[in-house]
Design a protein around this motif. Sequence first.
Motif, PDB file in Angstrom:
ATOM      1  N   THR A  26       4.059   9.553  15.448  1.00 32.02           N
ATOM      2  CA  THR A  26       4.825  10.665  15.991  1.00 32.02           C
ATOM      3  C   THR A  26       4.650  11.943  15.197  1.00 32.02           C
ATOM      4  O   THR A  26       5.225  12.959  15.534  1.00 32.02           O
ATOM      5  N   GLY A  27       3.886  11.888  14.116  1.00 32.58           N
ATOM      6  CA  GLY A  27       3.753  13.066  13.273  1.00 32.58           C
ATOM      7  C   GLY A  27       4.809  13.119  12.187  1.00 32.58           C
ATOM      8  O   GLY A  27       4.792  13.988  11.338  1.00 32.58           O
ATOM      9  N   THR A  28       5.772  12.214  12.243  1.00 32.25           N
ATOM     10  CA  THR A  28       6.822  12.135  11.232  1.00 32.25           C
ATOM     11  C   THR A  28       6.622  10.873  10.410  1.00 32.25           C
ATOM     12  O   THR A  28       6.364   9.811  10.963  1.00 32.25           O
ATOM     13  N   ALA A  29       6.766  11.004   9.091  1.00 35.07           N
ATOM     14  CA  ALA A  29       6.555   9.844   8.229  1.00 35.07           C
ATOM     15  C   ALA A  29       7.561   8.751   8.573  1.00 35.07           C
ATOM     16  O   ALA A  29       8.745   9.025   8.756  1.00 35.07           O
ATOM     17  N   PRO A  30       7.132   7.497   8.731  1.00 41.27           N
ATOM     18  CA  PRO A  30       8.062   6.413   9.045  1.00 41.27           C
ATOM     19  C   PRO A  30       8.982   6.122   7.865  1.00 41.27           C
ATOM     20  O   PRO A  30       8.690   6.473   6.726  1.00 41.27           O
ATOM     21  N   ALA A  31      10.113   5.457   8.177  1.00 45.23           N
ATOM     22  CA  ALA A  31      11.064   5.125   7.118  1.00 45.23           C
ATOM     23  C   ALA A  31      10.473   4.117   6.151  1.00 45.23           C
ATOM     24  O   ALA A  31      10.822   4.092   4.981  1.00 45.23           O
ATOM     25  N   SER A  32       9.562   3.277   6.633  1.00 45.40           N
ATOM     26  CA  SER A  32       8.909   2.309   5.764  1.00 45.40           C
ATOM     27  C   SER A  32       7.510   2.039   6.290  1.00 45.40           C
ATOM     28  O   SER A  32       7.240   2.221   7.481  1.00 45.40           O
ATOM     29  N   PHE A  33       6.633   1.609   5.395  1.00 40.61           N
ATOM     30  CA  PHE A  33       5.283   1.255   5.809  1.00 40.61           C
ATOM     31  C   PHE A  33       4.699   0.255   4.823  1.00 40.61           C
ATOM     32  O   PHE A  33       5.239   0.038   3.740  1.00 40.61           O
ATOM     33  N   HIS A  34       3.608  -0.367   5.260  1.00 39.75           N
ATOM     34  CA  HIS A  34       2.991  -1.445   4.489  1.00 39.75           C
ATOM     35  C   HIS A  34       1.530  -1.124   4.229  1.00 39.75           C
ATOM     36  O   HIS A  34       0.824  -0.631   5.110  1.00 39.75           O
ATOM     37  N   LEU A  35       1.085  -1.415   3.013  1.00 39.30           N
ATOM     38  CA  LEU A  35      -0.313  -1.220   2.627  1.00 39.30           C
ATOM     39  C   LEU A  35      -0.877  -2.522   2.076  1.00 39.30           C
ATOM     40  O   LEU A  35      -0.192  -3.234   1.344  1.00 39.30           O
ATOM     41  N   ASP A  36      -2.126  -2.817   2.437  1.00 35.90           N
ATOM     42  CA  ASP A  36      -2.884  -3.883   1.805  1.00 35.90           C
ATOM     43  C   ASP A  36      -4.101  -3.271   1.138  1.00 35.90           C
ATOM     44  O   ASP A  36      -4.895  -2.578   1.795  1.00 35.90           O
ATOM     45  N   LEU A  37      -4.249  -3.498  -0.165  1.00 35.12           N
ATOM     46  CA  LEU A  37      -5.355  -2.965  -0.947  1.00 35.12           C
ATOM     47  C   LEU A  37      -6.189  -4.122  -1.468  1.00 35.12           C
ATOM     48  O   LEU A  37      -5.644  -5.145  -1.871  1.00 35.12           O
ATOM     49  N   GLU A  38      -7.511  -3.947  -1.473  1.00 34.83           N
ATOM     50  CA  GLU A  38      -8.390  -4.993  -1.971  1.00 34.83           C
ATOM     51  C   GLU A  38      -9.443  -4.391  -2.887  1.00 34.83           C
ATOM     52  O   GLU A  38      -9.912  -3.275  -2.675  1.00 34.83           O
ATOM     53  N   GLY A  39      -9.836  -5.183  -3.889  1.00 33.94           N
ATOM     54  CA  GLY A  39     -10.917  -4.751  -4.756  1.00 33.94           C
ATOM     55  C   GLY A  39     -10.960  -5.522  -6.053  1.00 33.94           C
ATOM     56  O   GLY A  39      -9.913  -5.893  -6.599  1.00 33.94           O
ATOM     57  N   HIS A  40     -12.165  -5.812  -6.517  1.00 34.36           N
ATOM     58  CA  HIS A  40     -12.382  -6.421  -7.833  1.00 34.36           C
ATOM     59  C   HIS A  40     -11.620  -7.734  -7.979  1.00 34.36           C
ATOM     60  O   HIS A  40     -11.021  -8.020  -9.019  1.00 34.36           O
ATOM     61  N   GLY A  41     -11.633  -8.540  -6.904  1.00 32.88           N
ATOM     62  CA  GLY A  41     -11.020  -9.857  -6.947  1.00 32.88           C
ATOM     63  C   GLY A  41      -9.526  -9.887  -6.746  1.00 32.88           C
ATOM     64  O   GLY A  41      -8.905 -10.936  -6.862  1.00 32.88           O
ATOM     65  N   LEU A  42      -8.926  -8.740  -6.438  1.00 34.68           N
ATOM     66  CA  LEU A  42      -7.480  -8.676  -6.265  1.00 34.68           C
ATOM     67  C   LEU A  42      -7.124  -8.158  -4.878  1.00 34.68           C
ATOM     68  O   LEU A  42      -7.842  -7.343  -4.300  1.00 34.68           O
ATOM     69  N   THR A  43      -5.977  -8.629  -4.363  1.00 30.74           N
ATOM     70  CA  THR A  43      -5.364  -8.083  -3.159  1.00 30.74           C
ATOM     71  C   THR A  43      -3.949  -7.654  -3.520  1.00 30.74           C
ATOM     72  O   THR A  43      -3.185  -8.442  -4.080  1.00 30.74           O
ATOM     73  N   VAL A  44      -3.616  -6.408  -3.221  1.00 26.84           N
ATOM     74  CA  VAL A  44      -2.282  -5.876  -3.504  1.00 26.84           C
ATOM     75  C   VAL A  44      -1.602  -5.557  -2.177  1.00 26.84           C
ATOM     76  O   VAL A  44      -2.135  -4.763  -1.385  1.00 26.84           O
ATOM     77  N   SER A  45      -0.468  -6.188  -1.913  1.00 27.83           N
ATOM     78  CA  SER A  45       0.335  -5.902  -0.723  1.00 27.83           C
ATOM     79  C   SER A  45       1.574  -5.144  -1.167  1.00 27.83           C
ATOM     80  O   SER A  45       2.287  -5.582  -2.075  1.00 27.83           O
TER      81      SER A  45
END
Length: 203
Positions: free
Chosen positions: A101-120
């Motif tokens: 909607t163009g407005t930042a949500p109240a919450s959001f989720h990220l999954d990051l990967e790299g160098h043998g690690l996954t960060v949620s």
Amino acid sequence: MTEPTFRELADWIDGRLDDERAATVAAYVASGDADTRDAVAWLREFKQAAGLLPLQAPPPEVGEAARDAFRQLRTPRGVDPRWFTVRFDSRLAPAAGIRTTGTAPASFHLDLEGHGLTVSVDLTRVDETHLDVDGAIRGADADASRTSRPVAVVFLAAGEELATVPVDRRGHFATRVPVEVDELRVVAGGGVIRARLTVRDGS
């Protein structure tokens, strides 16, 4: 029934949730989810152990030593840093039922990967100036020896440290940070892995 975050489990054990949410969390814990029961057991053991220890401020030299260690782990000039790749950003996933909607949500989720690690990471806006962060690190390095596994997550804005959070033995971390945060760094025995964060509206 929504799965409670690690922070919510801690707040439930400490009696900081409102009655409605506390009842929901209690029902989820009672449902028999193994990971949730393990987390609750660990939190209760930690609270019991912490209650046996006197609360004392660490000597100034301890804090300075920690800051020195962090400075030494920063990427040396002229050396390419190690970066995570963003594998999932819920704000960019309309197929999952999320509207843009163009407005930042109240919450959001990220999954990051790299160098043998996954960060949620779950990030929830608590007011106009702060976010609650609840995350977990998984991967080969997370289960490795104490000297090589992730030990802390550092949040920064414009290169300045906002918060340094320890990673527990299950790979969890949680804190509250200003919305200005624009970078996350995972500190492990092998060095630092970085990820850019975009939080502010329109950024």
